[in-house]
Write an enzyme that holds these catalytic residues in place. Sequence first.
Site, short mmCIF file in Angstrom:
data_model
loop_
_atom_site.label_atom_id
_atom_site.label_comp_id
_atom_site.label_asym_id
_atom_site.label_seq_id
_atom_site.Cartn_x
_atom_site.Cartn_y
_atom_site.Cartn_z
N TYR A 136 40.78 9.91 -4.58
CA TYR A 136 40.59 8.48 -3.93
C TYR A 136 41.17 7.32 -4.67
O TYR A 136 40.94 6.20 -4.33
CB TYR A 136 38.98 8.22 -3.88
CG TYR A 136 38.28 8.74 -2.61
CD1 TYR A 136 38.05 10.13 -2.41
CD2 TYR A 136 37.57 7.84 -1.46
CE1 TYR A 136 37.51 10.44 -1.40
CE2 TYR A 136 37.20 8.41 -0.45
CZ TYR A 136 37.00 9.80 -0.29
OH TYR A 136 36.34 10.33 0.77
N LYS A 188 35.88 23.76 -7.52
CA LYS A 188 37.20 24.84 -6.98
C LYS A 188 37.52 25.54 -8.20
O LYS A 188 38.84 25.13 -8.38
CB LYS A 188 37.78 24.31 -6.07
CG LYS A 188 38.46 24.96 -5.23
CD LYS A 188 37.84 25.94 -4.04
CE LYS A 188 38.82 27.02 -3.51
NZ LYS A 188 38.03 27.91 -2.41
N ASP A 221 33.50 25.66 -0.98
CA ASP A 221 33.59 26.43 0.30
C ASP A 221 32.05 27.11 0.17
O ASP A 221 31.36 27.15 1.23
CB ASP A 221 34.75 27.19 0.62
CG ASP A 221 34.95 28.06 -0.70
OD1 ASP A 221 34.53 28.05 -1.78
OD2 ASP A 221 36.20 28.94 -0.51
N ASP A 245 32.36 13.74 -0.68
CA ASP A 245 32.57 12.95 0.68
C ASP A 245 32.05 14.37 1.97
O ASP A 245 31.51 13.76 2.75
CB ASP A 245 33.87 12.61 1.13
CG ASP A 245 34.10 11.94 2.40
OD1 ASP A 245 33.18 11.00 3.00
OD2 ASP A 245 35.24 12.24 2.94
N ASP A 249 28.57 14.76 4.68
CA ASP A 249 28.50 14.81 6.06
C ASP A 249 28.02 15.86 6.57
O ASP A 249 27.03 16.03 7.61
CB ASP A 249 30.04 14.75 6.65
CG ASP A 249 30.25 13.16 6.96
OD1 ASP A 249 30.01 12.33 6.19
OD2 ASP A 249 31.20 12.73 7.81
C1 IPM Z 1 31.87 7.39 3.19
C2 IPM Z 1 33.07 7.21 3.80
C3 IPM Z 1 34.10 6.60 3.13
C4 IPM Z 1 34.54 7.48 2.21
C5 IPM Z 1 35.40 6.19 4.12
C6 IPM Z 1 34.83 5.11 5.00
C7 IPM Z 1 36.40 5.57 3.01
O1 IPM Z 1 33.58 8.56 4.74
O2 IPM Z 1 31.10 6.68 2.53
O3 IPM Z 1 31.43 8.85 2.89
O4 IPM Z 1 35.67 8.61 2.34
O5 IPM Z 1 34.13 7.43 0.91
MN MN Z 2 32.32 10.12 4.45
#
Ligand code: IPM
Ligand code: MN
Length: 351
Positions: A136, A188, A221, A245, A249
């Site tokens: 990042y 990893k 993974d 990140d 999700d």
């Molecule tokens: C999150 C989002 C952000 C990230 C994006 C919007 C830059 O996906 O907060 O997880 O990748 O950190």
């Molecule tokens: Mn994210």
Amino acid sequence: MKIYNIAVIAGDGTGPEVIREGLKVLDAASIGKFKLALTHFPFGGEHYQKTGETLPDSAIQELRKFDAIYLGAIGHPDVKPGILEKGVLLKLRFSLDQYINLRPVKLYPGVDTPLKNKGPEHIDFVVVRENTEGLYCGAGGFLKKGTADEVAIQESINSRKGVERCLRYAFEYTRTRNRQKKLTLCGKTNVLTFAFDLWERTFHEVAKEYPDVKTDYAHVDATCMWMVKNPEWFDVIVTDNMFGDIITDLGAMIQGGMGIAAGGNIHPKGVSMFEPIGGSAPKYTGQNKINPLAAICAGGMMLDILDEKEVAQKIEQAVMKVTKEKLKSLSAGQMGYTTTQVGDLVAEQVV
Ligand code: IPM
Ligand code: MN
């Protein structure tokens, strides 16, 4: 009475709708205990389109004076990807050195998970994501851009200091969480033999100072696989920015979706920022259909960091009561209630 100065960046899309409900709950919960003094900031996609400004340095200076930041969502369908993400959200995280992204993955009672035969007793862990380094950083560049010989390089930056402070936070957090007292490093090491060599060595060194915390390791993974197959194995997972990140999700999905997933961008001694992690959901904007629970939970996390632990717990209990007894689903438009009504339901429980 104690007063906390909170900067509110409601942002884009459904951000303002969910933040409104979050503030409603915070307000109700604070009665007779403390006060929140709110200052609203306009940053986000609309502000950018009107003014060409993402987040000026002067705003960063101003934000440093607050006790915490409460953020709705940043992202606009008409703004090119990358501008707002880098110009607002990542700029906030980086300039305020919020080096931890704390993301609880907890299945509340009454909430559907796509995982077969798993319930709240199986899904309750926290991801500690490094939040200022890795891929990042924006390190890298193009060679011969636009030609047939083009090369794009995107480097992952991992500093000993950055890795170590993140790991230390994760060990401390695992200790105070006091569940399985198990910290899993997600990496990893079999391929990223520089970056995760540093992570792994530092992990084992720091671990010596925490003999009461069990350590474990999983490749990223495999982590995804176990999160689906045996989520009960996890207590706290620590990982780098990019992996964090991605796996959060997946984590959001197993805990019932973006409607409930909250996160904190934390500098333990600085200004931290709390947000629902779901984004601006443009297609639901202004419809009073979006689920505000993620924003409400983010508000609870904010109180926890401000050391209003009792009130923070009360908010979480209230959210659990509402998911268990009221909501039909956590999905936008299918809750059986409007955004405003869900806010009311939680607020009633916390007074
Ligand atoms: C999150 C989002 C952000 C990230 C994006 C919007 C830059 O996906 O907060 O997880 O990748 O950190
Ligand atoms: Mn994210």
